[in-house]
Design a protein around this motif. Structure first.
Motif, PDB file in Angstrom:
ATOM      1  N   UNK A   1      11.160   3.158 -17.263  1.00 60.74           N
ATOM      2  CA  UNK A   1      10.982   4.591 -17.011  1.00 60.74           C
ATOM      3  C   UNK A   1       9.534   5.000 -16.781  1.00 60.74           C
ATOM      4  N   UNK A   2       8.581   4.256 -17.332  1.00 60.30           N
ATOM      5  CA  UNK A   2       7.171   4.626 -17.181  1.00 60.30           C
ATOM      6  C   UNK A   2       6.442   3.675 -16.227  1.00 60.30           C
ATOM      7  N   UNK A   3       7.209   2.913 -15.441  1.00 65.10           N
ATOM      8  CA  UNK A   3       6.595   1.984 -14.491  1.00 65.10           C
ATOM      9  C   UNK A   3       6.763   2.540 -13.084  1.00 65.10           C
ATOM     10  N   UNK A   4       5.670   2.835 -12.432  1.00 68.33           N
ATOM     11  CA  UNK A   4       5.698   3.255 -11.034  1.00 68.33           C
ATOM     12  C   UNK A   4       4.382   2.856 -10.388  1.00 68.33           C
ATOM     13  N   UNK A   5       4.441   2.540  -9.109  1.00 70.31           N
ATOM     14  CA  UNK A   5       3.257   2.062  -8.406  1.00 70.31           C
ATOM     15  C   UNK A   5       2.927   0.617  -8.710  1.00 70.31           C
ATOM     16  N   UNK A   6       3.863  -0.116  -9.313  1.00 65.10           N
ATOM     17  CA  UNK A   6       3.615  -1.505  -9.710  1.00 65.10           C
ATOM     18  C   UNK A   6       4.096  -2.482  -8.641  1.00 65.10           C
ATOM     19  N   UNK A   7       3.427  -3.614  -8.566  1.00 66.51           N
ATOM     20  CA  UNK A   7       3.868  -4.730  -7.732  1.00 66.51           C
ATOM     21  C   UNK A   7       4.217  -5.863  -8.691  1.00 66.51           C
ATOM     22  N   UNK A   8       5.488  -6.141  -8.858  1.00 68.76           N
ATOM     23  CA  UNK A   8       5.944  -7.164  -9.802  1.00 68.76           C
ATOM     24  C   UNK A   8       6.095  -8.498  -9.066  1.00 68.76           C
ATOM     25  N   UNK A   9       5.298  -9.485  -9.471  1.00 67.87           N
ATOM     26  CA  UNK A   9       5.370 -10.806  -8.844  1.00 67.87           C
ATOM     27  C   UNK A   9       6.540 -11.602  -9.415  1.00 67.87           C
ATOM     28  N   UNK A  10       7.397 -12.087  -8.540  1.00 69.34           N
ATOM     29  CA  UNK A  10       8.487 -12.978  -8.944  1.00 69.34           C
ATOM     30  C   UNK A  10       8.333 -14.231  -8.088  1.00 69.34           C
ATOM     31  N   UNK A  11       7.393 -15.084  -8.504  1.00 68.01           N
ATOM     32  CA  UNK A  11       6.993 -16.195  -7.636  1.00 68.01           C
ATOM     33  C   UNK A  11       6.775 -17.509  -8.387  1.00 68.01           C
ATOM     34  N   UNK A  12       7.210 -17.568  -9.641  1.00 67.77           N
ATOM     35  CA  UNK A  12       7.074 -18.813 -10.388  1.00 67.77           C
ATOM     36  C   UNK A  12       5.642 -19.223 -10.658  1.00 67.77           C
ATOM     37  N   UNK A  13       4.722 -18.248 -10.623  1.00 62.58           N
ATOM     38  CA  UNK A  13       3.316 -18.565 -10.859  1.00 62.58           C
ATOM     39  C   UNK A  13       2.488 -18.645  -9.595  1.00 62.58           C
TER      40      UNK A  13
ATOM     41  N   UNK B   1       0.833  -1.204   0.000  1.00 66.57           N
ATOM     42  CA  UNK B   1       0.000   0.000   0.000  1.00 66.57           C
ATOM     43  C   UNK B   1       0.867   1.252   0.000  1.00 66.57           C
ATOM     44  N   UNK B   2       1.914   1.244   0.791  1.00 66.43           N
ATOM     45  CA  UNK B   2       2.862   2.364   0.822  1.00 66.43           C
ATOM     46  C   UNK B   2       3.453   2.591  -0.567  1.00 66.43           C
ATOM     47  N   UNK B   3       3.798   1.513  -1.247  1.00 64.83           N
ATOM     48  CA  UNK B   3       4.376   1.592  -2.589  1.00 64.83           C
ATOM     49  C   UNK B   3       3.446   2.324  -3.545  1.00 64.83           C
ATOM     50  N   UNK B   4       2.192   1.908  -3.566  1.00 67.68           N
ATOM     51  CA  UNK B   4       1.245   2.516  -4.502  1.00 67.68           C
ATOM     52  C   UNK B   4       0.983   3.987  -4.174  1.00 67.68           C
ATOM     53  N   UNK B   5       0.896   4.314  -2.883  1.00 66.04           N
ATOM     54  CA  UNK B   5       0.604   5.701  -2.490  1.00 66.04           C
ATOM     55  C   UNK B   5       1.792   6.623  -2.742  1.00 66.04           C
ATOM     56  N   UNK B   6       3.006   6.174  -2.403  1.00 63.52           N
ATOM     57  CA  UNK B   6       4.183   7.012  -2.630  1.00 63.52           C
ATOM     58  C   UNK B   6       4.448   7.211  -4.115  1.00 63.52           C
ATOM     59  N   UNK B   7       4.106   6.208  -4.925  1.00 64.20           N
ATOM     60  CA  UNK B   7       4.300   6.348  -6.369  1.00 64.20           C
ATOM     61  C   UNK B   7       3.521   7.541  -6.904  1.00 64.20           C
ATOM     62  N   UNK B   8       2.366   7.808  -6.314  1.00 63.63           N
ATOM     63  CA  UNK B   8       1.551   8.949  -6.728  1.00 63.63           C
ATOM     64  C   UNK B   8       2.041  10.233  -6.072  1.00 63.63           C
ATOM     65  N   UNK B   9       2.296  10.160  -4.760  1.00 57.08           N
ATOM     66  CA  UNK B   9       2.698  11.369  -4.031  1.00 57.08           C
ATOM     67  C   UNK B   9       4.047  11.894  -4.496  1.00 57.08           C
ATOM     68  N   UNK B  10       4.964  11.004  -4.866  1.00 54.55           N
ATOM     69  CA  UNK B  10       6.318  11.430  -5.236  1.00 54.55           C
ATOM     70  C   UNK B  10       6.534  11.512  -6.747  1.00 54.55           C
ATOM     71  N   UNK B  11       5.506  11.263  -7.522  1.00 51.58           N
ATOM     72  CA  UNK B  11       5.637  11.403  -8.977  1.00 51.58           C
ATOM     73  C   UNK B  11       5.757  12.893  -9.324  1.00 51.58           C
ATOM     74  N   UNK B  12       6.454  13.234 -10.419  1.00 46.14           N
ATOM     75  CA  UNK B  12       7.097  12.312 -11.368  1.00 46.14           C
ATOM     76  C   UNK B  12       8.580  12.075 -11.096  1.00 46.14           C
ATOM     77  N   UNK B  13       9.144  12.732 -10.081  1.00 40.61           N
ATOM     78  CA  UNK B  13      10.600  12.693  -9.920  1.00 40.61           C
ATOM     79  C   UNK B  13      11.113  11.372  -9.361  1.00 40.61           C
ATOM     80  N   UNK B  14      10.299  10.729  -8.533  1.00 38.22           N
ATOM     81  CA  UNK B  14      10.749   9.490  -7.905  1.00 38.22           C
ATOM     82  C   UNK B  14       9.771   8.375  -8.237  1.00 38.22           C
ATOM     83  N   UNK B  15      10.297   7.299  -8.816  1.00 37.67           N
ATOM     84  CA  UNK B  15       9.470   6.125  -9.087  1.00 37.67           C
ATOM     85  C   UNK B  15       9.531   5.173  -7.897  1.00 37.67           C
TER      86      UNK B  15
END
Length: 261
Positions: free
Chosen positions: A228-240, A159-173
């Motif tokens: 460069x255009x990816x922010x607020x994402x949750x990337x799953x690295x879990x083998x499915x 949740x912090x990730x998604x909210x900060x991605x918006x609050x700190x855009x566009x300078x910080x991803x």
């Protein structure tokens, strides 16, 4: 077209970077040409020349701020922060003390808050901004019995990730890498031996644990200009993820390739 991730001249901080997943992340960034600084509560034996190690308890905001300021003073910039420090022993929720729950929350959630907040003034003043990466877990989005507060803390981190991605855009991803089960130095001991590790791996659709380098590769990708255009994402690295339990019992599912036993 061949694509190569080149992070030369980037300064990368990795918390909990002395072993396991954190060490794999640090090695990946080193291989990409970055200057890497790691921290932990205990040194990994003799202090290595690279990455540079600092003794820091990331649950202590004063120690975190001192470390981040020191790194920024040494390099003149901070490009990427990886909040990797975390973990929890298997403990029944009702049996754990309030102090235990607080420490798990501090390590898995508040530490990332402290590091991100300390890095913000440096990153926001740079022409290129910066990248914050939070290492979360499959436990954030599925039941986590035995590590209940750990799972809740990781959900808070997403949740912090998604909210900060918006609050700190566009300078910080700000992005997160959600890790599934990872094979580390302690996997065999944790699961009860190689045979049990193989049984657990069979519950993963790809049939294997991730390697620390797999998590590192995802971090390097998200830190690079390729994302460069990816922010607020949750990337799953879990083998499915995990095989749905019903597949072990529903008629006809035994014909599915690789279905977990």
């Amino acid at each position: 077209m061949a694509l190569k991730i080149d992070l030369t001249d980037h300064v990368v901080l990795v918390t909990g970077g002395t072993r396991g997943v954190g060490a794999g992340i640090a090695r990946t960034f080193l291989e990409a040409g970055a200057a890497v600084e790691i921290c932990g509560r205990t040194a990994p034996g003799p202090a290595p020349a690279v990455p540079r190690f600092s003794q820091v308890d990331v649950r202590d905001e004063d120690q975190v701020r001192h470390w981040v300021d020191e790194v920024a003073g040494r390099h003149g910039r901070i490009d990427v922060v990886v909040n990797n420090a975390g973990g929890a022993p298997f403990t029944g929720f009702a049996d754990a003390s309030p102090r235990f729950h607080r420490r798990i929350t501090d390590l898995n959630f508040l530490s990332a808050v402290f590091v991100a907040q300390a890095a913000y003034p440096v990153m926001s003043a740079q022409d290129a901004g910066g990248v914050v990466l939070n290492i979360t877990s499959i436990s954030a989005r599925r039941p986590s019995p035995g590590t209940v507060v750990y799972g809740a803390a990781k959900a808070a981190l997403e949740s912090l990730t998604r909210s900060l991605a918006v609050e700190w855009a566009p300078r910080i991803r700000v992005n997160a890498v959600s890790s599934g089960l990872v094979e580390t130095e302690g996997s065999a001991d944790h699961y009860g031996g190689p045979e049990q590790v193989a049984r657990v791996a069979a519950t993963i659709p790809r049939g294997v644990f991730a390697k620390p380098a797999d998590i590192g590769a995802a971090c390097a990708l998200l830190a690079s200009p390729l994302a460069a255009h990816i922010t607020g994402a949750i990337l799953n690295v879990d083998g499915g993820g995990e095989w749905p339990a019903f597949l072990q019992h529903a008629p006809g599912t035994e014909k599915l390739p690789g279905t977990a036993p």
